[in-house]
Design a protein around this motif. Structure first.
Motif, PDB file in Angstrom:
ATOM      1  N   TRP A 465       0.839  -1.204   0.000  1.00 50.75           N
ATOM      2  CA  TRP A 465       0.000   0.000   0.000  1.00 50.75           C
ATOM      3  C   TRP A 465       0.870   1.248   0.000  1.00 50.75           C
ATOM      4  CZ3 TRP A 465      -4.651   0.802  -1.602  1.00 50.75           C
ATOM      5  CH2 TRP A 465      -5.597  -0.221  -1.554  1.00 50.75           C
ATOM      6  N   GLY A 466       2.028   1.148   0.661  1.00 48.24           N
ATOM      7  CA  GLY A 466       2.955   2.285   0.654  1.00 48.24           C
ATOM      8  C   GLY A 466       3.455   2.546  -0.750  1.00 48.24           C
ATOM      9  N   GLN A 467       3.695   1.484  -1.473  1.00 50.83           N
ATOM     10  CA  GLN A 467       4.142   1.605  -2.867  1.00 50.83           C
ATOM     11  C   GLN A 467       3.033   2.216  -3.717  1.00 50.83           C
ATOM     12  OE1 GLN A 467       6.235  -1.772  -4.309  1.00 50.83           O
ATOM     13  NE2 GLN A 467       5.970  -1.277  -6.463  1.00 50.83           N
ATOM     14  N   ARG A 468       1.824   1.714  -3.525  1.00 50.90           N
ATOM     15  CA  ARG A 468       0.710   2.239  -4.324  1.00 50.90           C
ATOM     16  C   ARG A 468       0.495   3.722  -4.031  1.00 50.90           C
ATOM     17  NH1 ARG A 468      -4.027  -2.264  -4.071  1.00 50.90           N
ATOM     18  NH2 ARG A 468      -4.616  -1.271  -6.027  1.00 50.90           N
ATOM     19  N   GLY A 469       0.586   4.069  -2.771  1.00 49.66           N
ATOM     20  CA  GLY A 469       0.314   5.453  -2.384  1.00 49.66           C
ATOM     21  C   GLY A 469       1.394   6.426  -2.831  1.00 49.66           C
ATOM     22  N   ASN A 470       2.563   5.900  -3.147  1.00 53.21           N
ATOM     23  CA  ASN A 470       3.675   6.797  -3.450  1.00 53.21           C
ATOM     24  C   ASN A 470       4.250   6.641  -4.846  1.00 53.21           C
ATOM     25  OD1 ASN A 470       4.259   8.526  -1.086  1.00 53.21           O
ATOM     26  ND2 ASN A 470       4.193   6.546  -0.063  1.00 53.21           N
ATOM     27  N   PHE A 471       3.664   5.797  -5.644  1.00 50.82           N
ATOM     28  CA  PHE A 471       4.061   5.739  -7.046  1.00 50.82           C
ATOM     29  C   PHE A 471       2.995   6.493  -7.833  1.00 50.82           C
ATOM     30  CE2 PHE A 471       7.466   2.337  -7.767  1.00 50.82           C
ATOM     31  CZ  PHE A 471       8.041   2.579  -6.532  1.00 50.82           C
ATOM     32  N   VAL A 472       3.011   7.793  -7.658  1.00 45.41           N
ATOM     33  CA  VAL A 472       2.005   8.619  -8.318  1.00 45.41           C
ATOM     34  C   VAL A 472       2.751   9.514  -9.305  1.00 45.41           C
ATOM     35  CG1 VAL A 472       0.149  10.292  -7.985  1.00 45.41           C
ATOM     36  CG2 VAL A 472       0.554   8.526  -6.253  1.00 45.41           C
ATOM     37  N   SER A 473       2.950   8.976 -10.474  1.00 43.19           N
ATOM     38  CA  SER A 473       3.677   9.625 -11.566  1.00 43.19           C
ATOM     39  C   SER A 473       5.188   9.658 -11.310  1.00 43.19           C
ATOM     40  CB  SER A 473       3.137  11.030 -11.834  1.00 43.19           C
ATOM     41  OG  SER A 473       3.595  11.458 -13.075  1.00 43.19           O
ATOM     42  N   VAL A 474       5.613  10.027 -10.120  1.00 45.42           N
ATOM     43  CA  VAL A 474       7.035   9.884  -9.777  1.00 45.42           C
ATOM     44  C   VAL A 474       7.072   9.141  -8.439  1.00 45.42           C
ATOM     45  CG1 VAL A 474       7.613  12.055 -10.937  1.00 45.42           C
ATOM     46  CG2 VAL A 474       7.263  12.042  -8.471  1.00 45.42           C
ATOM     47  N   PRO A 475       8.223   8.548  -8.091  1.00 39.38           N
ATOM     48  CA  PRO A 475       8.301   7.904  -6.773  1.00 39.38           C
ATOM     49  C   PRO A 475       8.388   8.991  -5.701  1.00 39.38           C
ATOM     50  CG  PRO A 475      10.402   7.690  -7.939  1.00 39.38           C
ATOM     51  CD  PRO A 475       9.458   8.374  -8.883  1.00 39.38           C
ATOM     52  N   THR A 476       7.337   9.160  -4.936  1.00 39.79           N
ATOM     53  CA  THR A 476       7.308  10.250  -3.960  1.00 39.79           C
ATOM     54  C   THR A 476       7.664   9.739  -2.574  1.00 39.79           C
ATOM     55  OG1 THR A 476       4.976   9.932  -3.412  1.00 39.79           O
ATOM     56  CG2 THR A 476       5.472  11.420  -5.241  1.00 39.79           C
ATOM     57  N   ASP A 477       7.937  10.685  -1.686  1.00 36.74           N
ATOM     58  CA  ASP A 477       8.183  10.305  -0.299  1.00 36.74           C
ATOM     59  C   ASP A 477       6.880  10.027   0.419  1.00 36.74           C
ATOM     60  OD1 ASP A 477       7.506  12.997  -0.605  1.00 36.74           O
ATOM     61  OD2 ASP A 477       8.509  13.600   1.238  1.00 36.74           O
ATOM     62  N   CYS A 478       5.864  10.813   0.120  1.00 31.39           N
ATOM     63  CA  CYS A 478       4.595  10.686   0.833  1.00 31.39           C
ATOM     64  C   CYS A 478       3.499  11.314  -0.014  1.00 31.39           C
ATOM     65  CB  CYS A 478       4.675  11.389   2.193  1.00 31.39           C
ATOM     66  SG  CYS A 478       5.154  13.127   2.072  1.00 31.39           S
ATOM     67  N   PRO A 479       2.268  10.885   0.171  1.00 28.75           N
ATOM     68  CA  PRO A 479       1.203  11.403  -0.689  1.00 28.75           C
ATOM     69  C   PRO A 479       0.288  12.434  -0.019  1.00 28.75           C
ATOM     70  CG  PRO A 479       0.529   9.311   0.237  1.00 28.75           C
ATOM     71  CD  PRO A 479       1.842   9.662   0.891  1.00 28.75           C
ATOM     72  N   GLN A 480       0.542  12.781   1.223  1.00 28.02           N
ATOM     73  CA  GLN A 480      -0.475  13.569   1.942  1.00 28.02           C
ATOM     74  C   GLN A 480      -0.079  15.016   2.196  1.00 28.02           C
ATOM     75  OE1 GLN A 480       2.330  12.741   3.508  1.00 28.02           O
ATOM     76  NE2 GLN A 480       1.534  10.907   4.465  1.00 28.02           N
ATOM     77  N   ARG A 481       1.135  15.275   2.712  1.00 25.12           N
ATOM     78  CA  ARG A 481       1.443  16.644   3.118  1.00 25.12           C
ATOM     79  C   ARG A 481       1.956  17.467   1.928  1.00 25.12           C
ATOM     80  NH1 ARG A 481       6.268  14.334   6.515  1.00 25.12           N
ATOM     81  NH2 ARG A 481       7.949  14.363   4.983  1.00 25.12           N
ATOM     82  N   ASP A 482       2.349  18.677   2.206  1.00 21.51           N
ATOM     83  CA  ASP A 482       2.826  19.558   1.135  1.00 21.51           C
ATOM     84  C   ASP A 482       4.264  19.183   0.793  1.00 21.51           C
ATOM     85  OD1 ASP A 482       4.060  20.314   3.439  1.00 21.51           O
ATOM     86  OD2 ASP A 482       3.612  22.445   3.278  1.00 21.51           O
TER      87      ASP A 482
END
Ligand code: BGC
Length: 898
Positions: A465-482
């Motif tokens: 789920w961490g992978q799904r939440g953070n593979f959003v077009s680029v590999p991100t650190d986190c999907p929620q904060r700024d």
């Protein structure tokens, strides 16, 4: 032999299934292998490519001998734009007889910038009435100046069209419609790339949406990464790349009479605000459904009052074809519970996700304002906790029309959340009025890990789920904060786990281009890519900048992707040279950028120069290996020597004769051991310190982002798999299990993101969906289930199957559909019998370690090993029986002691 006992399957072009709009002049065609028989090995393969038009010359590789080829780069006559090419791969089996075939196709996009007729169009701010003054409760201060997305339309006439494709993109994020129907199902297109260097366009087949006569293309374009809020630049709408969105599309119509017509965006398009008042990735979306203009995207709508769009630019040189799987909706989650609170209804999806909510509204009064706020957890008083989102408002607002039933689902924003607070909802909100819509880059999940321990099973689910939440077009650190940035260390640390869970070949390779573009003139990679201006625009830190070296190498090893290595190679060398130039004595003391160290370790700060120098050595060694792969022997030797010298400098400077690594942290010891920096005489002593450090803390770790992935493999690799299992089973803080027993559904950023005595960590930096500490996922596959690629192997030509039986587990399994085909390792202990099922795809081999103290008890499908077909080279090593197998399924049994 029946023809299909050896078959190619899953044919792909540039790692994608039947892609439209391929931009590579020499696309790579690949396939996997499968067979129903043991020992199946292809002896030759042949690829034939031909264009739709029979007049065009095709390309035939002829039969190429060899057993381990599973891809070929197209090298035929120059491909033409906007053309479908069919291709077929055929195999010959070991006896030289024809075996199976697989067929597929791909379509080219716009292969030359000169072929673009379309131009960039935008809102004509001179003719547009000013944005309506917000009501005082309408918008927050931050959102006050967010503009409404563009709503564009263009009528055109089509005759008898046989084939229609549209190439489309935006400086912003767009959705396209044709005659009232949404085109494609991709989200947040064109995705995030370093727009200064490249903007992807998408290609869709719109043949079936066209009508003879009048047609209408309609597009909505929001700020997205182009001009919206990005990262922590909260002072204003970040406007990293531009100040307002723009749109570009080119429709290619192949008429039945053989004529090709091209219609591009131009000044003839009309534009007017629609129902969306603003949409921002971080802040959220505000819709006023009353402003909707039904029919705006269909023929027959009167647009005479709509101003014309303006031509905003003609530069198409940065346009590139889409290189990877776009973001898509990959799952929908029903609400698990709804409770009523003074602030509104509080909905729990039961899972932390990245995405949005679909809300059904019934019986609202016209203009009723419904507000959705998103958060990852609840505060002590049961209300929604949003402090850790920092300036990201993650708030969607809907003004209802008052229809009996209406549905709101924002399309140009995404949030990281588990809970949603719905305020202003008319009447009772039911669980089935709310759906969690999961968004991420649609990589194929090719790996499965399973076991009979609930804690570890949940851990693996959280990692995914961490992978799904953070593979959003680029590999991100986190999907929620700024933030939501492509941090290089997070990505390099998690990449091995990610690539076992999913096929990330295209995803990472496409992002690597932005990593390389982010490199500065002196050779420093950035900390984040795409590079952002402001406080993060600086030289990469140790382990962060090194991602630019380690990721392409991992992609080459995992997928055999030589092209990404080739494209990155100059940059990889330049990074190591940059560190070297500023640290001629080979201890990395200078130019360590933001020097994050072993980020988020637990009371055990590794001296920064220890960590940095270890990474310097590792990157130098990796560059040397890459040079070997690219057949550049002079370069190999140079960096191999450098790596050896850095290793010596490391030992001299930081390692005592008693094996004490300066700082005495687990991470320092792990880096020395795992990166091979130690002479043999010191290995046991350093390992002894590591073991003591773990044991003295009651089987607990102290590692942060940098050390964590090395922990279990290093312990197991030096004979203490039991300790690796003890760490995995640990539930006291700090441990992976701690978050699991405290209800985590994703991996936390910090070991102590939440503790029973202190509650949540500082809201200034406390994400509940950060994949880095989930890098232990690699060890679940490679250690617990025991399936790994052999050292030195490329593209899974050789595997090692070596289960680390231990802990409370009595069974574990890993299945992995590699670039070559399917591997599996599945073990179980039943009484005193150990069973290991192994699968190896055709053309590959595996070394299998059967754990047993009684070598005579080992059987393969009932045979003693020496008699078992396709089992070779049996050796005994201590408590394991080792043998080599070719492709096929094998079942080993042995007796085990408990
Ligand atoms: C991010 C990280 C990143 C780090 C750099 C944080 O704000 O969330 O994951 O690697 O900064 O230290």
């Amino acid at each position: 032999m029946p023809p299909d006992t050896l078959t190619p399957r899953d044919p792909r072009c540039e790692f994608l299934v039947t892609p439209l709009g391929v931009g590579e002049p020499c696309p790579r065609l690949s396939w996997k292998l499968e067979s129903t028989e043991r020992g199946a090995v292809p002896s030759a393969s042949r690829v034939v490519v031909r264009a739709d038009e029979s007049s065009e010359a095709g390309w035939d590789t002829g039969w190429i001998a060899g057993h381990d080829r599973t891809s070929v780069a197209y090298a035929g006559p120059a491909l033409r734009s906007d053309t479908r090419y069919h291709w077929e791969v055929g195999l010959r089996d070991a006896a030289g007889d024809d075996a199976g075939r697989a067929r597929s196709w791909f379509e080219t996009g716009v292969l030359s910038p000169a072929e673009w007729r379309a131009v960039w169009i935008a809102r004509d701010t001179r003719t547009l009435p000013p944005i309506p003054v917000p009501q005082d409760h309408d918008r927050s201060l931050r959102c006050e100046y967010l503009p409404p997305p563009l709503q564009l339309r263009r009528t055109f006439t089509a005759g008898d069209v046989r084939r229609a494709r549209v190439h489309v993109t935006a400086r912003g994020v767009y959705r396209l419609r044709l005659n009232g129907v949404r085109v494609g199902r991709d989200e947040l297109t064109p995705g995030w790339t370093d727009y200064a260097h490249r903007i992807q366009y998408q290609t869709y087949d719109v043949t079936d949406l066209l009508a003879e006569g009048d047609n209408v293309l309609g597009a909505t374009v929001a700020d997205g990464w182009w001009s919206g809020f990005v990262g922590m630049d909260a002072r204003h709408q970040a406007q990293q790349y531009g100040t307002a969105p723009q749109f570009l599309a080119q429709l290619v119509l192949d008429r039945a009479d053989g004529v090709r017509e091209v219609i591009g965006t131009d000044g003839g398009w009309r534009e007017r605000q629609g129902r969306i008042r603003y949409a921002d990735l971080l802040m959220g979306q505000q819709d006023d459904a009353r402003l909707d203009t039904p029919g705006w995207d269909r023929p027959g709508f009167d647009d005479s009052a709509w101003p014309f769009a303006v031509v905003a630019g003609t530069d198409t040189t940065t346009l590139t074809a889409t290189g990877d799987e776009p973001v898509r909706v990959t799952a929908e989650l029903p609400a698990r519970s709804v409770v009523q609170r003074p602030e509104g209804f509080l909905v729990d999806l039961g899972q932390n996700i990245a995405g949005r909510v679909r809300l059904t509204v019934r019986g609202a009064v016209p203009g009723q304002r419904i507000r959705l706020r998103h958060g990852e957890l609840l505060a002590d008083d049961g209300s929604l906790y949003t402090e850790n989102l920092r300036s990201a408002e993650a708030t969607d607002i809907y003004y209802a029309t008052g229809a009996d039933e209406e549905v709101f689902e924002p399309e140009f924003t995404t949030h990281g959340f588990r809970y949603v607070e719905v305020a202003g909802y008319p009447g009772e909100l039911r669980a089935d009025d709310v759906t969690g819509v999961v968004l991420h880059s649609d990589t194929t999940f090719v790996g499965e890990f399973g076991c009979d321990d609930d804690l570890v099973t949940r851990l693996q689910a959280n990692i995914r789920w961490g992978q799904r939440g953070n593979f959003v077009s680029v590999p991100t650190d986190c999907p929620q904060r700024d933030e939501r940035l492509g941090w290089l260390a997070d990505a390099q640390i998690f990449a091995p786990t990610a690539c076992l869970n999913a096929d990330c070949a295209a995803f990472f390779a496409r992002w690597m281009r932005d990593v390389v573009s982010g490199q500065d003139a002196g050779g420093a990679f950035p900390d984040v890519a795409p590079k952002v201006c402001g406080c993060l625009d600086r030289e990469g830190a140790p382990a962060w900048g090194d991602g630019g070296v380690l990721i392409p190498w991992h992609l080459y090893r995992t997928y055999g992707d030589r092209r990404v290595l080739d494209l990155s190679f100059g940059a990889m060398c330049a990074w190591v040279d940059h560190v070297h130039r500023h640290n001629p004595d080979l201890v990395w003391r200078h130019r360590r950028g933001n020097d994050y160290g072993d980020w988020l370790q637990v009371d055990a700060a590794t001296p920064p120069e220890v960590l940095a120098t270890a990474y310097f050595a590792r990157s130098a060694r990796t560059v040397s290996a890459a040079a070997t792969a690219l057949e550049r022997p002079e370069i190999t030797a140079h960096y191999a020597r450098l790596a050896a010298e850095i290793g010596s400098a490391f030992v001299e400077e930081f390692v005592g004769d008693d094996g004490h690594v300066h700082g005495g942290t687990q991470t320092g010891q792990l880096l020395a051991l795992a990166f091979g920096l130690l002479p043999d005489r010191l290995v046991d002593a350093v390992f002894g310190h590591l073991v003591r450090s773990v044991e003295e803390r009651g089987n607990r770790l102290t590692t942060g982002f940098v050390g964590v992935a090395l922990l279990c493999p290093t312990l197991a690799g030096h004979g203490r798999a039991d300790l690796a299992h003890a760490l995995l089973a640990q539930t006291a803080y700090p441990s992976w299990g701690y978050s699991v027993v405290n209800g985590a559904t994703t991996i936390w950023e910090r070991w102590d993101a939440w503790t029973a005595d202190r509650g949540t960590q500082s809201a200034a930096m406390n994400s509940f969906n950060h994949y880095a500490l989930g890098s232990v996922g690699e060890w679940l596959y490679t250690g617990v289930a025991g399936l790994d690629q052999a050292p030195g192997s490329v593209a899974w030509r050789e595997a090692v199957v070596r289960p680390r039986v231990g802990g409370a587990l009595t069974r574990a399994s890993a299945e992995y559909d590699s670039v070559r085909g399917r591997f599996a390792s599945r073990w179980q202990v039943d009484g005193d019998t150990f069973t290991l099922d192994v699968t190896v795809p055709p053309g590959a081999e595996a070394t299998v370690y059967v754990p047993t103290a009684d070598p005579d008890s080992v059987r393969e499908s009932g045979d003693v090993l020496d008699d078992a077909p396709h089992v070779r080279g049996v050796e005994r090593t201590g408590e394991e029986q080792v043998c080599h197998v070719g492709s096929g399924h094998y079942r080993f049994t042995a007796s085990v002691r408990h």
